[in-house]
Write an enzyme that holds these catalytic residues in place. Structure first.
Site, PDB file in Angstrom:
ATOM      1  N   LYS A 276       0.853  -1.192   0.000  1.00  0.00           N
ATOM      2  CA  LYS A 276       0.000   0.000   0.000  1.00  0.00           C
ATOM      3  C   LYS A 276       0.883   1.235   0.000  1.00  0.00           C
ATOM      4  O   LYS A 276       1.763   1.372   0.863  1.00  0.00           O
ATOM      5  CB  LYS A 276      -0.859  -0.044   1.263  1.00  0.00           C
ATOM      6  CG  LYS A 276      -2.241   0.543   1.150  1.00  0.00           C
ATOM      7  CD  LYS A 276      -3.007   0.205   2.419  1.00  0.00           C
ATOM      8  CE  LYS A 276      -4.358   0.847   2.444  1.00  0.00           C
ATOM      9  NZ  LYS A 276      -5.001   0.655   3.762  1.00  0.00           N
TER      10      LYS A 276
HETATM   11  O1  G3P Z   1      -9.675   1.656   4.754  1.00  0.00           O
HETATM   12  C1  G3P Z   1      -9.199   2.865   5.251  1.00  0.00           C
HETATM   13  C2  G3P Z   1      -9.636   3.028   6.650  1.00  0.00           C
HETATM   14  O2  G3P Z   1      -8.855   2.270   7.533  1.00  0.00           O
HETATM   15  C3  G3P Z   1      -9.773   4.425   7.083  1.00  0.00           C
HETATM   16  O3  G3P Z   1     -10.977   4.463   7.732  1.00  0.00           O
HETATM   17  O4  G3P Z   1     -12.649   5.295   9.281  1.00  0.00           O
HETATM   18  O5  G3P Z   1     -10.213   5.897   9.591  1.00  0.00           O
HETATM   19  O6  G3P Z   1     -11.540   6.886   7.738  1.00  0.00           O
HETATM   20  P1  G3P Z   1     -11.350   5.713   8.637  1.00  0.00           P
END
Ligand code: G3P
Length: 217
Positions: A83
């Site tokens: 990634k």
């Molecule tokens: O897949 C990306 C994720 O881990 C980020 O999620 O909820 O931190 O925006 P969030």
């Protein structure tokens, strides 16, 4: 639509994997922190459980260091997807790492133009962050739709991986928009099973069954 689980919690991954709900896993530095585990060790353990792509994120900011980190992460197992962030250096690293034959997931995508660049750089996955766009009153799902249209217009093979998924409704909307993959925390995947009418119907069936006085076992 493929389901990736967005966590480095090995027990949660194993539970969903046993149910056939896991086509892959995504992690990031915040999720590694949350797990309290060493990145190489926990990623190796996840790759032993899940046969699909397991995303492990580089943390360097310059392309050469990203490439070196990416090669080290990719050596963990054949199903690692490296990634990299959607920066100019991340795109350079994407090009080199896909040239090495590794899967690459380009993350932190917030615009259709960024997604177009990732496809040109040969990304295996592009990760638009739905929830974080919604957080600032933009429409995350509209971005998924735009990327779908652009990729289909030119037959780009990069898979759209809807990320930053926060709710069961996000999962449904990502599927309606034609996302190839959605990655969600285990709790969101489990919440997809919930419906108030299911609970109500079950309550009625159980009450009626008790009145029959019968047993199956
Ligand atoms: O897949 C990306 C994720 O881990 C980020 O999620 O909820 O931190 O925006 P969030």
């Amino acid at each position: 639509m493929k389901f990736f689980v967005d966590t480095a919690d090995v027990a949660a991954i194993a539970e969903l994997n046993d149910l056939g709900m896991v086509d892959g896993v995504t992690t990031n530095p915040s999720l590694i922190l949350k797990s309290g585990r060493d990145i190489l060790e926990v990623t190796r353990e996840i790759c032993g459980i899940v046969s699909g792509p397991v995303s492990a994120e580089v943390v360097a900011m310059d392309a050469q260091s990203m490439i070196a980190e990416g090669r080290k992460l990719a050596a963990i197992a054949p199903n690692i997807a490296v990634k990299v962030p959607l920066t100019w250096d991340g795109l350079k690293a994407c090009k080199v790492l896909t040239g090495d034959g590794f899967m690459v997931n380009v993350t932190l995508c917030f615009s259709a133009n960024q997604a177009l660049l990732a496809a040109k750089a040969g990304a295996t996955f592009i990760s638009p962050f739905i929830g974080r766009l919604d957080d600032i009153n933009l429409d995350g799902m509209e971005l998924i739709g735009d990327i779908r249209t652009i990729y289909d217009n030119y037959d780009f093979r990069t898979q759209i991986l809807a990320a930053s998924i926060r709710s069961a409704n996000h999962m449904k909307d990502a599927a309606l928009m034609g996302a190839d993959v959605a990655t969600a925390p285990p709790a969101v995947i489990k919440a997809m099973a919930n419906h108030v009418l299911t609970d109500k119907g079950l309550e009625q069936f159980n009450a009626d069954w008790a009145k029959t006085g019968q047993k199956i076992l």
